[in-house]
Motif scaffolding. Sequence first.
Motif, PDB file in Angstrom:
ATOM      1  N   ILE A 965     102.600 125.840  21.397  1.00 14.38           N
ATOM      2  CA  ILE A 965     100.948 126.063  20.969  1.00 14.38           C
ATOM      3  C   ILE A 965     100.356 125.563  22.989  1.00 14.38           C
ATOM      4  CG2 ILE A 965      98.346 125.223  20.754  1.00 14.38           C
ATOM      5  CD1 ILE A 965      99.737 123.820  18.664  1.00 14.38           C
ATOM      6  N   MET A 966     100.535 125.731  23.899  1.00 10.86           N
ATOM      7  CA  MET A 966     100.921 125.937  24.926  1.00 10.86           C
ATOM      8  C   MET A 966     101.192 126.486  25.768  1.00 10.86           C
ATOM      9  SD  MET A 966      98.534 123.096  25.832  1.00 10.86           S
ATOM     10  CE  MET A 966      99.171 123.617  27.608  1.00 10.86           C
ATOM     11  N   ALA A 967     102.314 127.316  24.905  1.00 15.81           N
ATOM     12  CA  ALA A 967     102.614 128.307  25.629  1.00 15.81           C
ATOM     13  C   ALA A 967     101.786 129.820  25.608  1.00 15.81           C
ATOM     14  CB  ALA A 967     103.942 128.920  24.921  1.00 15.81           C
ATOM     15  N   THR A 968     101.129 129.830  24.284  1.00 11.95           N
ATOM     16  CA  THR A 968      99.936 131.034  24.371  1.00 11.95           C
ATOM     17  C   THR A 968      98.930 130.839  24.880  1.00 11.95           C
ATOM     18  OG1 THR A 968      99.013 129.661  22.509  1.00 11.95           O
ATOM     19  CG2 THR A 968     100.535 130.549  21.591  1.00 11.95           C
ATOM     20  N   GLY A 969      98.721 129.808  25.952  1.00 11.48           N
ATOM     21  CA  GLY A 969      97.675 129.408  26.439  1.00 11.48           C
ATOM     22  C   GLY A 969      98.037 130.137  27.800  1.00 11.48           C
ATOM     23  N   PHE A 970      99.472 129.807  28.671  1.00  8.36           N
ATOM     24  CA  PHE A 970      99.897 130.285  29.361  1.00  8.36           C
ATOM     25  C   PHE A 970     100.445 131.293  30.052  1.00  8.36           C
ATOM     26  CE2 PHE A 970     101.968 125.545  29.805  1.00  8.36           C
ATOM     27  CZ  PHE A 970     100.449 124.920  30.224  1.00  8.36           C
ATOM     28  N   LYS A 971     100.350 131.942  28.924  1.00  7.83           N
ATOM     29  CA  LYS A 971     101.101 133.688  28.626  1.00  7.83           C
ATOM     30  C   LYS A 971      99.350 134.074  28.590  1.00  7.83           C
ATOM     31  CE  LYS A 971     105.560 133.087  26.676  1.00  7.83           C
ATOM     32  NZ  LYS A 971     106.307 132.769  25.598  1.00  7.83           N
ATOM     33  N   GLY A 972      98.195 133.653  28.439  1.00  7.99           N
ATOM     34  CA  GLY A 972      96.891 134.419  28.179  1.00  7.99           C
ATOM     35  C   GLY A 972      96.886 134.828  26.302  1.00  7.99           C
ATOM     36  N   GLU A 973      97.517 134.880  25.380  1.00 11.56           N
ATOM     37  CA  GLU A 973      97.850 135.001  24.423  1.00 11.56           C
ATOM     38  C   GLU A 973      96.755 133.852  23.642  1.00 11.56           C
ATOM     39  OE1 GLU A 973     101.605 136.696  24.160  1.00 11.56           O
ATOM     40  OE2 GLU A 973     102.012 137.053  25.505  1.00 11.56           O
ATOM     41  N   LEU A 974      95.726 133.220  23.932  1.00 17.41           N
ATOM     42  CA  LEU A 974      94.946 132.307  22.510  1.00 17.41           C
ATOM     43  C   LEU A 974      94.715 133.404  21.801  1.00 17.41           C
ATOM     44  CD1 LEU A 974      93.330 130.577  24.819  1.00 17.41           C
ATOM     45  CD2 LEU A 974      95.591 129.798  23.496  1.00 17.41           C
ATOM     46  N   VAL A 981      92.679 135.825  29.537  1.00 18.37           N
ATOM     47  CA  VAL A 981      92.663 134.402  29.745  1.00 18.37           C
ATOM     48  C   VAL A 981      93.921 133.394  29.795  1.00 18.37           C
ATOM     49  CG1 VAL A 981      91.325 132.322  30.348  1.00 18.37           C
ATOM     50  CG2 VAL A 981      89.992 134.305  29.465  1.00 18.37           C
ATOM     51  N   THR A 982      94.241 133.520  30.851  1.00 17.52           N
ATOM     52  CA  THR A 982      95.251 132.358  31.485  1.00 17.52           C
ATOM     53  C   THR A 982      95.046 130.327  31.548  1.00 17.52           C
ATOM     54  OG1 THR A 982      96.143 132.816  33.485  1.00 17.52           O
ATOM     55  CG2 THR A 982      96.841 133.855  31.746  1.00 17.52           C
TER      56      THR A 982
END
Length: 1088
Positions: A965-974, A981-982
Amino acid sequence: MDIDMEASPSSFDPNDLSIREQFRRYGKRHTSLGNSPHPETPSSSSKILFDGNNIQIRPNAALFLEEIKQEVENFESDGGTHQSSIRQLKRRSLMEDDFAGFDNFSRRTSSPLKSSKIEEDDVYGDVLESTFALFASLLDSSLQKLMTIPDLILRFEKACRNVSESIRYGSNGRHRVVEDKLMRQKARLLLDEAASWSLLCNFCNLAENEELPQDLLLFPTTSHLEACKFVMNEDDHTAQLCLRIVQWLEGLASKALDLENKVRGCYVGSYLPSSGVWHNTQRLLKRGHAAAATVQHLDFDAPTREIAQQHPDDKKQDESLLEDIWTLLRAGRLDEACELCRTAGQACDFFMAATLCPFGGLNLFPSVEALLKNGKSRILQAIELESGIGRQWCLWKWASYNASEKIADQEAGKYEAAIYAAQCSNLKRLLPICTDWESACWAIAKSWLDVQIDLELSRYQPGRLEILRSDGEEIDLSPGHGDEALQSVGTESWPRHVLRQQPRDLSALFQKLHSGDIVHDSVSRGCKEQHRQIEMNLMVGDIPHLLDLLWSWISPSEEYNEFRVHGDPQMIRFGAHLVLVLRYLVDGQIKDAFREKLLTVGDRILHMYAMFLFSKQHEELVGVYASQLARHCCIDLFVYMMELRLEWRVSVKYKIFQSAMEYLPFSPEDDSKGSFEEIIDRVLSRSRETKPRKHDENSLDVAEQHRWQSLQKAMVVQWLCFTPPSTINNAELIKAKLLLKALIHSNTLFREFALISMWRSPMMPKGAHMLLSYLAEPLKQPTDNLFKSFDEFHDSSESLDEFQDWREYYSCDATYRNWLKIEMENEQDPLVSLEERQRAVGAAKETLDSSMLLLQREEFPWMVYVDDPIYESEDPTYLELHATAMLCLPSGECMSPDYALCTALTSALYSSVSEDVVSNRKLMANVSISTTDNFCIEVLLRCLAVEGDGLGRHELNDGGVLATIMATGFKGELVQFRAGVTMEISRLDAWYSNEGLLERPAAYIVRGLCRRCCLPEIILRCMQVSVSLVESGNPPECHDELIDIVASSEDGYLHLFSQHQLQEFLLFEREYSIYKMELEEETLVEDS
């Protein structure tokens, strides 16, 4: 102030000669300071230190080298246009940056004369500052049981006297009036402090309860022996207290005479023989020129018998002689006073000597010292066998009283009247000549002591005690009648004559000192001085009030700030050491309320002094005082100092480290004392906290400052990389524990730094490389033997392996950024040389080589640990991930979050996984605005631990659901969130939790998250470099291997890629293929 100093025997000025000295006949007189105990002023470039006896100049080689280095730096920055002493250069280097410009300007424009004056003033400043190091050294010796508390107090007193003497008489130069007055004030304050320490030392002797030597006891007993027994009686503390006060004040006056003798070579009483003979009157009588009012005979009764006067000069000389006798009596030098009387040459002086030491020259002071001096003399015993115990004693007192009254009535001489009054407790004739607080207090205490002894001796005379009691009631009922009605009373009612003049208790004694109608005005003013108030509180034993008084002086502000220094530095120093001495003196002998006061207010005073030392760059002295603070105060103090000195020179930081190591235990031992481990854990934890920021800062600046926070976090690790002093216990074990803490904390920071440094720019992640530089030196030594010395060997091995992985990762990252920097420089230059192109190709190949080594590790893949501890639990266990981050747009601008944005982000986090995962794993996501920084958000993820993700082994090594879940936020792929947005991470932690309580770190989640983010980025960077190489006509040999690594199911890299990353990978591959086809076509054309 000057008048008080000249009048005070404890702080006189030997240079200020009074008018009466011209009538003295000294065997030796000095009118200059040629015999000054400190004839030479130390050089301004030397540091003045004290060894307890003398002032020494000791060069410090390490400090000297550091000052030379600083001087060279300042010389280069200023162009070498000014010169200054090394000590001044040191002080300038410690100034705040705000004052640097003014400091440089003033040094360049000051005249040589002014510079010389400043250096001389700085010498005295250094003398005062040296007391801080000296007192700390003495206290340290006492804490290590190298000296007792009474010895420590004596050393404190001696140090104050030495420094005062150095300030007052340590310079041969002439000073202006204001400067001389300031020096006198400083010297006087130190003498006042020495007096307070001396009083405390006398009270220590009081607590020891001296016993009378059995071999000096006589039978039948004597009045002097009974007086000594009465004073030494443990049941009568009042008499003992009076005795100690008298001995204390006499000791101060005696030391003042010793100082006068040391400075000038002589003191009062240094007369030639027969100096009491009336030579001027004798010459007038021989010549026949004597006036009618002049005596016709030279015997001492002639003025009374003939109602005439001797020559005025002879009268002044007699008065001067009597004043010196009084001064010697005031200093407790009875033998010297008697000897001065005998050598004066007049019969009256022999009579006075016999009056001072009656009964064959015995010393009748009620002390063990006087008893030992008298020995087994049986003169008084023989007299009292005939007349009875105390009868001759009373007769001596009564006669002295009548003599003092008669002399005072005839105005024959105030000092002569006072000398006799001192023998009979006649305060009415004593107090008028006491022009300072010490003399007045001595007069009242001595009189009160003598009257108590007289009342005690009245028990040995039948019926006398009853008469005194009835007379005492009469006096109480007739307060309007004075001592005039008692003039005709004989020895039977002694000491009724002076009983009404005495205080009833200590409070009454101090009331007399405050009363301006019976004491000199300077005495009343002296009661308001700080050290006089300290001494009066010590006398009555009111320690709680004394502590409140000290605190009000050093922290007068109503708004108390524990990290702000108030008050006089010397008073703060005195208060801190007084608190420590009192704690050790009354340990186990005080009530709970008193103990609480001594601990709470005492800790405030100690904390204030420690902060003062810290503010004056005496960090090495703080530890000895911080170790005496309560546990929480000690920890807070060191945390504050470490955070404030974080960016200072290494030498300054090491002083704080060494001070904490030497005076604090490394690990917590009990709740009463702080430990270094607790301090450093607090510092490490606070360094990762989000710092509050202003609300009006530019969003781009905020994002950049968050990246620079990594540098601040990394600097904290340096505290763990210092070498512990070899003098402490278990130095090697502590060194290993510190290194392990450094590795664990560094790995935590490496994970965070890696997640915020995935941008493809030439800027290096400074925080990560600073960590690597700090740990480079400690890790040069063999670590296997080092870590085997304690139980956490498994944790240390795993931490060391992770550190090695991160070092390899940041090495790859550095080679990539170096290539990118060269590539960007070449793109900006249209005329790139062949050499620059070859350098770019070499950097590209180096990047590929280092990255392929990291990716192709088979036995120990990156961030995969076979010995990772397995967590097993029968109860439901949850996994939690806590993150503090910023939301950044693709342009790099930081978004200011609001409640709507937090709600949308929460929904996007839930959408990152399937509904089955949310349901089965009991996933919970919460996003809120940070309370410390309005540009940050707080993210909390929690889910149920299951086999393979939280329980048992983690085969995929990808961090599980929370990392996904957190990786999607860091990669900007939410999903269902603003595209591109990252999340820029500021802090990231993962935990095992049970019933809402965090139990232990879940490091595998953050490691897996790093694998999900870092490894795909490394591969994409390799693809970028490969495209650049093939475009330049140098296709890499490892490109196919890179494709195989991503496609291979054994390496497990493919599932780490997100959808957008796979698309980017394919685009790079397509671009690579196109360039390669073009290169092949060009090659075929050339061949054809």
